[in-house]
Design a protein around this motif. Structure first.
Motif, short mmCIF file in Angstrom:
data_model
loop_
_atom_site.label_atom_id
_atom_site.label_comp_id
_atom_site.label_asym_id
_atom_site.label_seq_id
_atom_site.Cartn_x
_atom_site.Cartn_y
_atom_site.Cartn_z
N ASP A 59 46.56 84.61 27.08
CA ASP A 59 45.86 86.32 27.25
C ASP A 59 45.87 86.64 28.55
N LEU A 60 45.73 85.71 29.58
CA LEU A 60 45.83 86.20 30.97
C LEU A 60 47.17 86.29 31.48
N LEU A 61 48.23 85.44 31.24
CA LEU A 61 49.47 85.12 31.68
C LEU A 61 50.50 86.34 31.00
N ALA A 62 50.26 86.30 29.71
CA ALA A 62 51.39 87.25 28.80
C ALA A 62 51.50 88.71 29.69
N PRO A 63 50.42 89.43 29.51
CA PRO A 63 50.65 90.49 30.26
C PRO A 63 51.29 90.99 31.45
N VAL A 64 51.07 89.89 32.40
CA VAL A 64 51.48 89.95 33.69
C VAL A 64 53.03 89.76 33.50
N TYR A 65 53.24 88.64 32.82
CA TYR A 65 54.65 88.20 32.68
C TYR A 65 55.57 89.42 32.16
N ALA A 77 47.96 84.40 38.25
CA ALA A 77 47.72 84.23 36.74
C ALA A 77 48.04 82.85 36.32
N MET A 78 49.32 82.32 36.73
CA MET A 78 49.93 81.10 36.36
C MET A 78 48.94 79.81 37.01
N ALA A 100 42.11 85.66 44.06
CA ALA A 100 43.60 85.95 44.15
C ALA A 100 44.12 87.28 43.44
N LEU A 101 43.62 86.96 42.05
CA LEU A 101 43.91 87.94 41.00
C LEU A 101 43.36 89.44 41.43
N THR A 102 42.17 89.54 41.63
CA THR A 102 41.46 90.69 42.23
C THR A 102 42.07 91.40 43.15
#
Length: 135
Positions: free
Chosen positions: A105-111, A87-88, A70-72
């Protein structure tokens, strides 16, 4: 069709009919690929991962594979809302595994990409999850 199959999959999951739910997500993924109707593809993979977690018959690794796909897809489509949802989902799995920093580390940049829409449910949930992951 893929959108409708994802709704049907969620309904089956809510009824505890996980085999039917996973069948619908599989059909939705196939339909998206066959018809080249890919705008909802990332979320179908995310939903499949969520249902996999709920079914408790498959490992978290299977769910993680769906979330990674899904992320890809979301990144390839530059679909930030779908990416945030995926990401969530992945961050929740990692949180439950004690991988708090990896989840953050995964979620923070997307948010951090969002500059508006802070009153929407997805963005509110992402903020709450990030707050819970704070060291």
């Amino acid at each position: 069709m893929p959108l409708h199959l994802s709704y049907l999959a969620k309904a089956y999951a809510e009824l505890g009919q996980f085999d039917n739910a996973l069948r619908c997500t599989g059909e939705g993924i196939t339909a998206a690929e066959t018809a080249k109707e890919r705008w909802h593809e990332a979320d179908i993979h995310r939903i499949a991962g969520e249902i996999t977690l709920l079914s408790q018959r498959q490992s978290a690794a299977n769910a993680e594979a769906y979330f990674e796909r899904a992320l890809t897809v979301a990144r390839a489509q530059q679909a930030k809302s779908w990416e945030l949802r995926a990401a969530m989902s992945m961050a929740r799995v990692w949180r439950d595994q004690g991988k708090h920093q990896q989840a953050r580390d995964l979620l923070a940049p997307v948010y951090g990409w969002f500059t508006e829409g802070f009153d929407t449910l997805d963005v509110k949930q992402a903020k709450a999850l990030l707050d819970a992951l704070a060291p």
